[in-house]
Design a protein around this motif. Structure first.
Motif, PDB file in Angstrom:
ATOM      1  N   THR A  79      36.194  34.168  51.504  1.00 52.98           N
ATOM      2  CA  THR A  79      36.189  33.376  50.275  1.00 52.98           C
ATOM      3  C   THR A  79      37.078  32.141  50.363  1.00 52.98           C
ATOM      4  N   TYR A 109      35.688  28.597  49.466  1.00 51.61           N
ATOM      5  CA  TYR A 109      35.245  28.522  48.076  1.00 51.61           C
ATOM      6  C   TYR A 109      36.447  28.474  47.130  1.00 51.61           C
ATOM      7  N   TRP A 156      33.054  38.533  45.490  1.00 47.94           N
ATOM      8  CA  TRP A 156      32.380  37.252  45.302  1.00 47.94           C
ATOM      9  C   TRP A 156      31.874  37.086  43.871  1.00 47.94           C
ATOM     10  N   TRP A 169      40.766  36.008  47.265  1.00 43.93           N
ATOM     11  CA  TRP A 169      41.145  35.370  48.530  1.00 43.93           C
ATOM     12  C   TRP A 169      41.905  36.355  49.412  1.00 43.93           C
TER      13      TRP A 169
END
Length: 706
Positions: A649, A652, A614, A643
């Motif tokens: 994730t 996002y 992240w 990803w």
């Protein structure tokens, strides 16, 4: 006698969930008390401390011989409860790593599987004896042990066939079939004989439909590789053959399901506890309802859904049969199964939502509340087909019970109506407004109305005066994650009407004065939603941006940017936060500022080498948002790598790709692959809303690139 050797065990050397296990021998003794209240308290305390949330400590294992002594003693008042405790301990131990070492909160080390499972299997002959006990409750408690702890395949299978032949109760006979399947899955030698027997039972016309259904389902669970296209049609045909329970009369007083003691007891209004926030009390009430079953086939059908797994069309067909069944207990128990399917799998669930809407029946508030609550938990795009049914139910309640039905003295009716109203509000439907205003004016369950009010921005003119008045009367002196004040602040922010800014500014000042950090942070987040319309609050916010608490500094600095758009005031503060545990949030905030935050690019580039997915991801997104498309070629691999490594994730990354525009073209195959996934993608918290949003974003990106 149980107390003969209790003193031979060094209980003080062991621990449980709350410290020393010295109390355990007394609890074991009291399980044999003739006083039911003493026994109940002893079992409760043992489950709470020595078997806390299913854990197995050394003291739990040391109790096993004494529990068997209690089960063997005909003078023990509740032998079935003792066996239930033994089976609970044994099941937990079976689920543990055979070589695993576990530590209790008291620091006591144990090996649950190695210490417990052999002891349980040493008592195989006892379990066989208990399974034929004259007491039906003892038999019912003991039968599952035949599948779990008896290694003599022929002996265990013979006993289970005997139980099916001799038991008269439906639950007991279903248990015999289920346990045989457990035996077959545990011992390879039992698989062939058991599945052959189950196949015979499933097609025996002389047997009750529920036994045939159980045999069909458990045979499929034993050999899922042999499931054919006839499984669900056969199961639904057998389900339709089950006789429904008597339907509740529409003119009678609304009750619970009418069949099980737990739900009948739930119809009673619990005494309110003034020290417990009502929304917290509601959470505990929901927990109490969670997992409650009403129809004898519910566990069977749950197993069948688990076996079918990703066969969405077949599961939908099965749920159609369940939700249209004449037995309302079967329909009620199908609601959480439908929710689980919608929550876990993508697809067009319009048909299921319409079937859930069909459960909104004025004369059955118990099932109606379950259906309305489920519909209210779906994203509006999915719940839309139920809009008119919700509105019709609300109108029917008003016609039958008057305009104040929100505050009905009957708890089941009140719960059903409130969930229908709030589900309607989540759809942005103004027909929910009268009830919300009634709640806010009277104070009856106002917390629930407040949470729903934020979904009706077009009604802000009527809602804001009431919400701000309640906020002015709220206690802002303490942290209030469960109080109505937290819900009020969030609702005022969601409504988005600048008229709420003065009330929120006052609430912010009050929280600051009382050093109420959670309240201060919540007020800052709410004011941030108003952007420059909340500029009057800047004088209160700016000092907080220099607070020692990094949580407070972050929230205040984000608010400063939203309200003033002054990079000279915010970029240095966010740069400092890049050295705290809020570095990811600070990077995201810098990305929103864009090119004026260019001075932070060297630090952000260093974050691209962080260990955490992240951190790298949000640094890459911020660099792109600040430096522009020239960085895309270097940053796109960072996004795609994060990803691939971390499914959480997904949403996002897709939002970043949307901002990148045509430069995101190399990611197109990955985006299409994501949309082709049948299972929903979860994030930090998962959920249908997040997955629906990321699918929407993925389609936008594909359209942009096309």
């Amino acid at each position: 006698m149980i107390n003969e050797h209790l003193e031979d065990v060094d209980w003080s050397s062991m621990g449980h969930a709350y410290g020393s296990a010295e109390e355990v021998p007394l609890l074991l003794e009291r399980m044999a008390s003739p006083d039911p209240e003493v026994r109940e308290e002893a079992f409760r305390r043992f489950y709470s401390a020595a078997h806390h949330q299913g854990d197995v400590y050394r003291c739990t294992t040391a109790s096993i011989p004494f529990l068997f002594a209690l089960a063997d003693d005909d003078r023990t008042p509740d032998r079935a409860a003792v066996l239930g405790l033994l089976l609970s301990i044994g099941r937990t131990a079976l689920d543990c790593d055979p070589e695993g070492i576990y530590c209790s909160p008291a620091g006591d080390m144990s090996t649950p599987y190695a210490e417990t499972v052999p002891r349980m299997r040493e008592h195989a002959a006892d379990f066989e004896r208990y399974a034929a006990d004259p007491d039906p409750q003892v038999r019912r408690a003991a039968v599952p042990a035949l599948g779990l702890f008896v290694d003599d395949t022929d002996r265990a299978f013979a006993l289970l066939r005997e139980r099916l032949a001799t038991e008269s109760g439906t639950a007991e006979r279903l248990l015999a079939v289920e346990t045989a399947a457990v035996l077959a899955r545990r011992l390879p030698a039992a698989l062939g004989p058991v599945t052959t027997w189950l196949a015979t039972l499933a097609t025996a016309p002389a047997l009750d439909a529920n036994i045939r259904l159980a045999a069909l389902v458990h045979r499929a669970a034993c050999t899922p590789q042999t499931i054919g296209t006839d499984l669900v049609p056969t199961a639904t045909r057998l389900l339709r053959q089950l006789a429904p329970e008597p339907e509740h009369r529409p003119d009678a007083e609304p009750t619970a399901c009418g069949q099980c003691a737990a739900c009948t007891a739930a119809a009673a209004e619990p005494a309110p506890n003034p020290t417990v926030p009502p929304q917290l009390a509601a959470v505990f009430a929901d927990l109490d309802r969670h997992g409650r079953t009403h129809a004898p086939t519910t566990e069977l059908l749950t197993t069948l859904h688990q076996v079918l797994d990703n066969r969405i069309a077949e599961r939908t067909a099965l749920l159609t049969a369940q939700l249209t069944h004449p037995d309302r207990a079967t329909r009620h128990d199908a609601i959480p199964m439908a929710k689980d399917l919608i929550r876990s799998w993508r697809g067009d669930h319009t048909h299921l939502v319409q079937l859930l809407a069909d459960q909104l029946r004025p004369h059955d508030p118990y099932t109606t509340a379950e259906a309305a609550e489920t519909l209210g938990q779906l994203p509006p795009t999915l719940a839309e087909p139920a809009r008119q049914a919700l509105a019709t139910l609300v109108e029917a309640h008003h016609s039958a019970h008057g305009p104040t039905v929100w505050a009905s003295p009957h708890p089941l009716l009140r719960r059903a109506h409130q969930h229908a109203v709030t589900a309607l509000a989540h759809l942005g439907d103004a027909r929910a407004l009268p009830d919300l205003l009634t709640a806010l004016d009277t104070g009856v369950d106002a917390w629930r109305a407040t949470a729903a009010a934020g979904h009706l921005p077009r009604a802000a003119g009527e809602l804001l005066p009431r919400l701000t008045r309640r906020l002015a009367d709220a206690d802002l002196s303490q942290g209030w994650p469960w109080s109505e004040a937290s819900v009020l602040v969030a609702a005022l922010g969601r409504l988005g009407d600048p008229t709420a800014v003065p009330a929120l500014t006052t609430a912010l000042a009050t929280c600051i004065r009382h050093e109420n950090r959670p309240g201060t942070t919540a007020a800052l987040h709410a004011l941030t939603r108003f952007g420059t319309d909340a500029a009057r609050a800047l004088d209160s916010i700016r000092p907080l941006a220099d607070a020692e608490d990094p949580d407070l500094r972050l929230a205040a600095t984000q608010a400063l940017w939203a309200l003033a758009h002054d990079p000279a005031d915010t970029v240095p503060r966010l740069t400092e936060l890049l050295d705290t545990h809020h570095r990811r949030d600070a990077a995201e905030a810098l990305g929103r500022i864009g090119p004026p935050a260019a001075a932070t690019l060297p630090t952000l580039r260093q974050m691209l080498h962080a260990d955490y997915d992240w951190t790298r991801l949000q640094a890459a997104a911020a660099i792109h948002d600040i430096a522009g498309p020239t960085e895309t070629e270097a940053l796109l691999p960072v996004l795609l790598e994060a990803w691939d490594k971390n499914e959480a994730t997904t949403g996002y990354v897709l939002e970043c790709l949307q901002r990148m525009g045509p430069a995101a073209a190399p990611a197109l195959p990955r985006i299409r692959a994501e949309l082709a996934r049948p299972r929903r993608t979860g994030g930090f918290f998962g959920g249908i809303d997040e997955d629906e949003a990321l699918q929407h974003t993925a389609r936008i990106v594909i359209d942009q690139l096309a």
